[in-house]
Each structure stands twice: as structure tokens, then as C-alpha cells.
Design a protein around this motif. Structure first.
Motif, PDB file in Angstrom:
ATOM      1  N   HIS A  96      26.302  58.692  25.857  1.00 38.42           N
ATOM      2  CA  HIS A  96      25.621  59.973  26.010  1.00 38.42           C
ATOM      3  C   HIS A  96      26.463  61.059  25.331  1.00 38.42           C
ATOM      4  O   HIS A  96      27.636  61.239  25.669  1.00 38.42           O
ATOM      5  N   LYS A 152      26.785  64.206  25.532  1.00 39.38           N
ATOM      6  CA  LYS A 152      27.427  65.203  26.388  1.00 39.38           C
ATOM      7  C   LYS A 152      28.704  64.631  27.024  1.00 39.38           C
ATOM      8  O   LYS A 152      29.733  65.299  27.100  1.00 39.38           O
ATOM      9  N   GLN A 153      28.603  63.386  27.474  1.00 33.63           N
ATOM     10  CA  GLN A 153      29.769  62.763  28.111  1.00 33.63           C
ATOM     11  C   GLN A 153      30.869  62.489  27.086  1.00 33.63           C
ATOM     12  O   GLN A 153      32.054  62.613  27.392  1.00 33.63           O
ATOM     13  N   GLU A 162      32.594  65.581  26.516  1.00 34.87           N
ATOM     14  CA  GLU A 162      33.423  65.830  27.698  1.00 34.87           C
ATOM     15  C   GLU A 162      34.755  65.077  27.582  1.00 34.87           C
ATOM     16  O   GLU A 162      35.820  65.610  27.872  1.00 34.87           O
ATOM     17  N   LEU A 163      34.665  63.829  27.120  1.00 31.90           N
ATOM     18  CA  LEU A 163      35.871  63.002  26.959  1.00 31.90           C
ATOM     19  C   LEU A 163      36.768  63.584  25.864  1.00 31.90           C
ATOM     20  O   LEU A 163      37.995  63.632  26.015  1.00 31.90           O
ATOM     21  N   ALA A 212      38.092  58.398  32.839  1.00 30.79           N
ATOM     22  CA  ALA A 212      36.931  58.239  31.963  1.00 30.79           C
ATOM     23  C   ALA A 212      36.677  56.748  31.831  1.00 30.79           C
ATOM     24  O   ALA A 212      37.617  55.969  31.647  1.00 30.79           O
ATOM     25  N   TYR A 271      35.236  57.685  39.289  1.00 28.49           N
ATOM     26  CA  TYR A 271      35.225  58.081  37.887  1.00 28.49           C
ATOM     27  C   TYR A 271      34.888  59.559  37.758  1.00 28.49           C
ATOM     28  O   TYR A 271      34.258  60.141  38.643  1.00 28.49           O
ATOM     29  N   ASP A 272      35.341  60.126  36.652  1.00 27.11           N
ATOM     30  CA  ASP A 272      35.021  61.528  36.365  1.00 27.11           C
ATOM     31  C   ASP A 272      34.103  61.644  35.157  1.00 27.11           C
ATOM     32  O   ASP A 272      33.214  62.467  35.125  1.00 27.11           O
ATOM     33  N   ILE A 273      34.377  60.819  34.137  1.00 29.17           N
ATOM     34  CA  ILE A 273      33.546  60.869  32.937  1.00 29.17           C
ATOM     35  C   ILE A 273      32.970  59.476  32.686  1.00 29.17           C
ATOM     36  O   ILE A 273      33.651  58.603  32.156  1.00 29.17           O
ATOM     37  N   ILE A 295      30.718  56.862  30.746  1.00 25.68           N
ATOM     38  CA  ILE A 295      30.033  56.713  29.456  1.00 25.68           C
ATOM     39  C   ILE A 295      29.515  55.282  29.340  1.00 25.68           C
ATOM     40  O   ILE A 295      30.292  54.342  29.199  1.00 25.68           O
TER      41      ILE A 295
END
Lengths: 558, 159
Positions: A188, A190-191, A194-195, A297, A312-314, A316
Motif C-alpha cells: 500500500h 501510504k504504508q 510511512e516506512l 514495520a 506492529y506499527d507499519i 505492509i
């Protein structure tokens, strides 16, 4: 044109590009073997069906192409089970064909009947009981598609005798229609963004990479990412070789028998980037204390892995290579001298080392010699236990697909048949099974296969006369009460090798190790090198089960 | 927390076994499961009720998704929906208490579907709570046997 089921199977295999199958004939697969008799597919006759499943698995891991095995109904099929479970745990594309009693005899407790689709339901990615010859082309197409796409895994196709004899018009479908199976490859955006932000903001990142990196062919992009942003890399057991051990950013393996510096780096990092890894208990120890200071992540093609064991925080969901490729353009070169200086300090404090043992050759020394002699360019398989962990620690890997081992299931007896499969898939490579005296005996009969097909596989037995890893746990957790772990009645492995027509070399002193290995590696055929090693050498460092991985036992060895 | 999943699956033999095997091997508890074919004969719908916390529930849906035969999963726990379950209850009844039972049956808009000398079979339809309440009231008369279908659900509105 009308074809019988067995001919359809062979035709489908040829269309899928299968050039070799590992198998063992029997009553319910007679028609299939008849079709194989003059097919353009090489059939490797193993000596036990478990060997066929492991060989197909080793072939797949060494080549990246699906491995295929065949067994008859009943006991033939059940003998595949351990091999399928092994492939399932490590996400290896294996397609297994089993014979089955005729459809009219299913459910009647017929001779050599076993409900193999029922038995293998939890250890295959998917399986099929084919009930009519007309279904066969579609099922085979789907089986290969499912085994090799998304998160790879084993697929079993059960073929009743009347299905392989029955005739129908043959046409191989060009595509599959599986509305319930649509793997996600692209992360994704957006993710991923983010990473990229998290990597830029992080001062102490670690890449924690697993087998997904190997299967997606992401080793080169992984290296690019690590070098671009100065991120140290630790690998799981299945990912050894995905990142060169000798690289300045390599931390080696993490987890229970991981390096001290890998475990400490994960413990202290502020960003953990998991790529194609699944946070196995042998990697994370106590899940509550794993990477306690880190943002996590997690990149994985299997959405169910994200959040299964660790927060988890991110998240994918996607293919490791595809995601890393979309990530790299969003990053600028970075240098992290402080973080790497800290890691260099840990590398000094926790070197991988071992003592000289009074009672015999150090097993770790044997692996160092193999590593040195092969320049890290061999394909190394292992059995399970101390042999496996010492190989992970002391062999300096350079390439993806050069380390083949049963990680998830921990299947003793895997390494030798897997080496056979790897050798067939990559005939020009030097293939070495680093074995224990216990494990090797679990599929020792495959010496017959290696000799028959003149496969130059080398087996190096680290022979300590114990089920060494279990003995180590008994020493550490059960007051050295060595319950049933001493193997005092081992055969003469050199004589066994020679009885099969292979070469056997015995090694009893340290100065014989290197010349004996050189001699073995130069031999054109299979060789068993029986190395008498110290009886009670242990694998260290070690994190006791369910403990934080920062709580390592250094051991008497280092 | 009790949650309801509406799952579309291929209508093939062994699919229910795959779902059941997944739940048992990963230690998830099925409260109830009801399966039936949809208007498309190739596709069945399973209504599955589970008790699970947030994390476990996320795993359950993700693991279900991995089954090749699972086509679509909807979490309808918090949707406005109609829930129905059917129960057949055999209650011991003779001439002395039959009319009392009939009154309860009437209040619940249940149906008597079989009458024998010493027992009757009652059919009750409704949400889980209604059936539980009926069972409570019928218990004093002596329940001989209960068969429940498990819950089926449909989201309200034009969806």
C-alpha cells in the motif's frame, strides 16, 4: 485427442516445465508410472517416500522452481506427510501427487487406502481429491499456480486409480479462475511512504529478514536498501545467504542461537523492519519483550503473519521485492556512524568463537574449514540440531539459495534427501549436507539414490555419538540426566557408505579434517565423511526458551 | 466478545472440514456455524459465531482468508441485521400440563409440530435470546431433547 488421466498428468507436468520428479511406485500409481516410462521427465527413484518429499523440497529451495514428488496410496502417501509439513512450515513450493484407491472404493477401508487429503489439510497450502479425469487439467494447473504464487507452499493432488486410467479430451487451461485466491504483491503506497519516513527518522534501525526475501528474489534490493541507508541486517535461519555474512552491515542470524550482536541490536533498535519473516518463537523468545524500544514495520505477502505473534506499527502486505523496490526511491543516502559503532562494540564483546576440546575435534572447526574450502559458494544443507545451528553460525554465506535447512518444522533426516534434490536441480554446484550422527540415520537409505544417480553429494557427519541438541538441553535444564540421547550403537558410517557403493572417509584428528574434506569435495561421486567430534560440545550463545533474546547464555565455550 | 462472520465459500466437498480444521488447529472456538447453499449453486454461505478478542478475531479472519475455498468474509457483528435460529424442542407433556405449555408456545409465537402421548415437539424461530428464553420457560415441564440450527444472519437494508 482423448488421453488417459496418467498421460494427461504427464502432459501437464511437461507443460509446467517439470523436468524431474522424485517418487516411488506402487499399486495405485501403476498407470502413472506407465506413462512416465517413456515421458521426457526424469524420474528419480528414492528409497523411502519421505526422501521424495524432502528431495522435491531441496530441489525447490535450490532452484526456486516447484519440486514435484509422487507416491502411491496409503503408506506411500502417509510417508510424504513429514516432508509436506516441512515444506509447509518453510513455505516451499512442492506439488505432491498421490495415488488413491478407485473412487468406488473410497471410504470402504480398502487395501492401501488412507484419507490423505484429510490428513494433509493442515499441512498443505491446498489439496485436491480429483474425482473425475475431466477435472485433472484444471486441478493440476491450479496446483502449480497455488504452490508457486503468493506465499509459496505445498499442494497435494490425490488421484484415484480410475481417474488416472479414465479417458477424456485433453486441453490444458491457459489460466486459473480462483475467486478466493488473489495474493497482494504491491505494498500500500501510504504504508510504504510511512516506512520511508520512519527509516529517515530512525537513528537505530535494523532489518530483520526471513525466507520471503529468498522466495521473492529480493537479495539484491535488500542489499541496496541496507547500503543506501546504512541499516544493519539480521537474517532468520531460512534467510541465511540472502545477505552476505561477511558484509560490514551483516549481523548474522538472530534468535535462540543467534549472534550476541544480532540479538542486542534488535533489543536496542528504534525501528525494526521485518521483511518476509514471521516472528517465530525461536527468533523472538518472549514476544512481550521482543524489540521493546522499536517501532515495528512488517512487510509480508501473507496478511495473516502481520500481528500474529508481535505487535506492529507499519503493516505492509506485499511481495518483499516489489515493496522494497517501491521503497528505495523514497529514501536518500544516510550514514549512521554512532549506531554502527555501538554494534561494532557488541561484535567485539560477543564474537562467535569456540574452545579447543580435549576429547576431540571441535565441530565448529569442521564447519569453518568447509566454509573456507568452498569460499562460501557451496550449497549447504543441514540436518536438525547442533549441526544446523553451528552451520548457521560458522559458515560464511554469500548467496541466496545456498543454505537449505528445515527451519520451522525442524525435521531430522531432511538434509540428506534435500541435498539430493538440490544436486539434481543444480548439477554443477558442490552440495554438502552437514549432518549429525542421529539425523543422518533417519534417511540414510537415500545413499542408494545418491549412488544410483551418481550424485556427487557430500555428507559430513559431525559424529558426537549423541542426539547433541537434546543432550545439550538435558545438560542445561535436566541436571545432565542424558535420558535416551546417547547413540552408543551407531553403525560404522564408512562401512555403511561403502556397502551402498559410496565412498566413506573417517576423520579422527584435527589435522586430518582439511585434507579429508578436500579429498571428499574432489570425488566425482557421493562421499560420507565421518568426523569424530568432541562428544559434549554445546551451541552458544543461547537464549533459554521464552526468555527475552537479550538474556543470552554465553556458555563455557566463549 | 461474541462476533458474527458471514462467509462465502465454494460449494465443494470438504470445505466445511477445512474451516472446522482451521478453527480446531489454531485453537479458535466456534460458537455456532450454519451452512447452506446460496442462489448460486457453486457458492455456499457460512454464518459463523465466535467468541474472540480483537487480536484473535483479526487472526481468525486472516487465516480464513488463506483458505483457497473462502471467497469473501464479512464481519457483520456491528451491522444492523436480522438474526434467526430455529430450534426443535421435545418437551414431556401429557393431558395435565399440555394446555400450560400451549400458552407459552402461543406467547412465543412458536409452533407445535408433533404431538405424542407423553411429549410434544415445539418449533421456535427467532434470535438467540428468544430461543434461550423459551428454553428457560419450558425447562420446568421437562425438556427431553433440543436440536438447534445455529444462527443465520442477513444485513438489513438494500446492501
Amino acid at each position: 485427442m482423448e488421453k488417459c488421466g496418467a498421460d494427461i498428468l504427464v502432459k501437464c507436468l511437461e507443460t509446467e516445465g517439470v523436468d524431474v520428479v522424485f517418487g516411488y511406485p506402487g499399486g495405485a500409481v501403476l498407470a502413472i508410472y506407465d506413462a512416465l516410462y517413456d515421458a521426457d521427465i526424469r524420474h528419480i527413484l528414492v528409497r523411502h517416500e519421505q526422501g521424495a518429499a524432502h528431495a522435491a523440497d531441496g530441489y525447490a529451495r535450490a532452484t526456486g522452481r516447484p519440486g514435484v514428488c509422487i507416491a502411491t496410496s496409503g503408506p506411500g502417501a502417509t510417508n510424504l506427510v513429514t516432508g509436506l509439513a516441512t515444506a509447509y512450515m518453510d513455505s516451499v513450493p512442492v506439488v505432491a501427487f498421490t495415488g488413491q484407491v478407485a473412487t468406488s472404493w473410497i471410504g470402504k477401508d480398502s487395501f492401501q487406502e488412507a484419507d490423505i487429503t484429510g490428513i494433509t489439510m493442515p499441512i498443505t497450502k491446498h489439496n485436491y481429491l480429483v474425482k473425475s479425469t475431466e477435472d485433472l487439467p484444471r486441478v493440476i494447473k491450479e496446483a502449480f499456480y497455488i504452490a508457486t504464487t503468493g506465499r509459496p507452499g505445498p499442494v497435494l493432488v490425490d488421484l484415484p486409480k480410475d481417474v488416472s486410467i479414465g479417458k477424456c479430451e485433453f486441453e490444458y487451461p491457459s489460466s486459473v479462475d480462483l475467486p478466493g485466491y488473489k495474493p497482494t504483491y504491491e505494498g500500500h503506497p501510504k504504508q510504504v511512504k510511512e516506512l520511508a519516513k520512519a527509516i529517515t527518522a530512525s537513528s537505530r534501525p535494523v532489518l530483520y529478514v526471513g525466507g520471503g526475501v529468498i522466495w521473492s528474489g529480493a537479495s539484491d534490493v535488500l542489499r541496496e536498501l541496507a547500503e543506501l541507508c546504512d541499516i544493519p541486517v539480521t537474517t532468520t535461519l531460512t534467510a541465511l545467504g540472502a545477505f552476505p555474512t561477511a558484509h560490514r552491515l551483516s549481523l548474522g542470524m538472530l534468535g535462540m542461537h543467534g549472534t550476541g550482536y544480532a540479538n542486542l541490536s534488535v533489543n536496542e533498535c528504534d525501528l525494526l523492519i521485518a521483511v518476509g519473516a514471521r516472528f517465530d518463537d525461536r527468533v523472538i523468545g518472549d514476544p512481550r519483550t521482543f524489540a521493546p524500544n522499536a517501532k515495528v514495520a512488517h512487510i509480508d505477502i501473507d496478511p495473516a503473519e502481520i500481528g500474529k505473534n508481535v505487535r506492529y506499527d507499519i503493516p505492509i502486505v506485499g511481495d518483499a521485492r516489489t515493496v522494497l523496490e517501491s521503497l528505495i526511491p523514497q529514501l536518500s543516502p544516510m550514514k549512521r556512524p554512532e549506531w554502527l559503532a555501538q554494534i561494532a562494540q557488541w561484535k567485539k564483546e560477543w564474537p562467535l568463537k569456540y574452545p579447543r576440546y580435549a576429547d576431540g575435534i571441535a565441530p565448529q572447526y569442521v564447519i569453518e574449514q568447509i566454509s573456507d574450502l568452498t569460499g562460501g559458494e557451496a550449497i549447504v544443507t543441514t540436518e536438525v540440531g547442533q549441526n544446523q545451528m553451528w552451520t548457521a553460525q560458522f559458515y560464511k554465506f554469500k548467496n541466496a539459495r545456498s543454505f537449505i535447512s528445515s527451519a520451522g518444522l525442524g525435521t531430522m533426516g531432511f538434509g540428506f534427501p534435500a541435498a539430493i534434490g538440490a544436486q539434481i536441480g543444480r548439477p554443477d554446484s558442490l552440495v554438502i549436507d552437514i549432518a549429525g550422527d542421529g539425523s543422518f540415520q533417519m534417511n540414510i537409505q537415500e545413499l542408494g539414490t545418491a549412488v544410483q544417480y551418481k550424485l556427487p553429494v557430500k555428507v559430513v557427519i559431525l559424529n558426537n555419538g549423541y542426539l547433541g541438541m537434546v543432550r545439550q538441553w538435558q545438560a542445561m535444564f535436566h541436571d545432565k540426566r542424558y535420558s535416551s540421547t546417547a547413540l552408543d550403537y551407531n553403525p560404522d558410517f564408512v562401512a555403511v557408505a561403502e556397502a551402498y557403493g559410496a565412498k566413506g572417509i573417517r576423520v579422527e584428528t584435527e589435522d586430518e579434517v582439511r585434507p579429508s574434506l578436500e579429498r571428499a569435495f574432489a570425488e566425482p561421486g557421493p562421499v560420507v565423511v565421518d568426523v569424530k567430534v568432541s562428544r559434549e560440545a554445546n551451541v552458544f550463545p543461547m537464549v533459554p526458551p521464552n526468555m527475552p533474546i537479550s538474556r543470552m547464555i554465553r556458555g563455557d565455550e566463549s | 466478545m461474541k462476533r458474527t462472520l458471514s462467509v462465502l465459500v465454494n460449494n465443494r466437498s470438504g470445505v466445511l472440514a477445512r474451516v472446522a480444521s482451521l478453527f480446531s488447529r489454531r485453537g479458535y472456538n466456534i460458537e455456532s456455524i450454519a451452512v447452506g447453499v446460496t442462489d448460486d449453486p457453486e457458492v455456499s454461505r457460512m454464518t459463523i459465531q465466535v467468541i474472540a478478542d480483537e487480536a484473535t478475531f483479526e487472526q481468525i479472519t486472516k487465516q480464513l482468508h488463506k483458505l483457497i475455498d473462502v471467497i469473501k468474509i464479512s464481519d457483520i457483528t456491528s451491522d444492523e441485521r436480522v438474526d434467526r435460529e430455529l430450534a426443535l424442542i421435545r418437551i414431556s407433556a401429557d393431558s395435565s400440563n399440555r394446555s400450560d405449555i400451549l400458552q407459552v408456545v402461543g406467547i412465543f409465537r412458536a409452533k407445535i409440530v408433533d404431538v405424542a402421548e407423553k411429549s410434544i415437539i415445539v418449533e421456535v424461530t427467532g434470535d438467540e435470546g428468544k430461543i434461550d428464553a423459551f428454553v428457560q420457560l419450558a425447562r420446568p415441564y421437562g425438556i427431553i431433547e433440543i436440536v438447534r440450527t445455529g444462527k443465520v444472519s442477513m444485513v438489513r437494508g438494500s446492501k
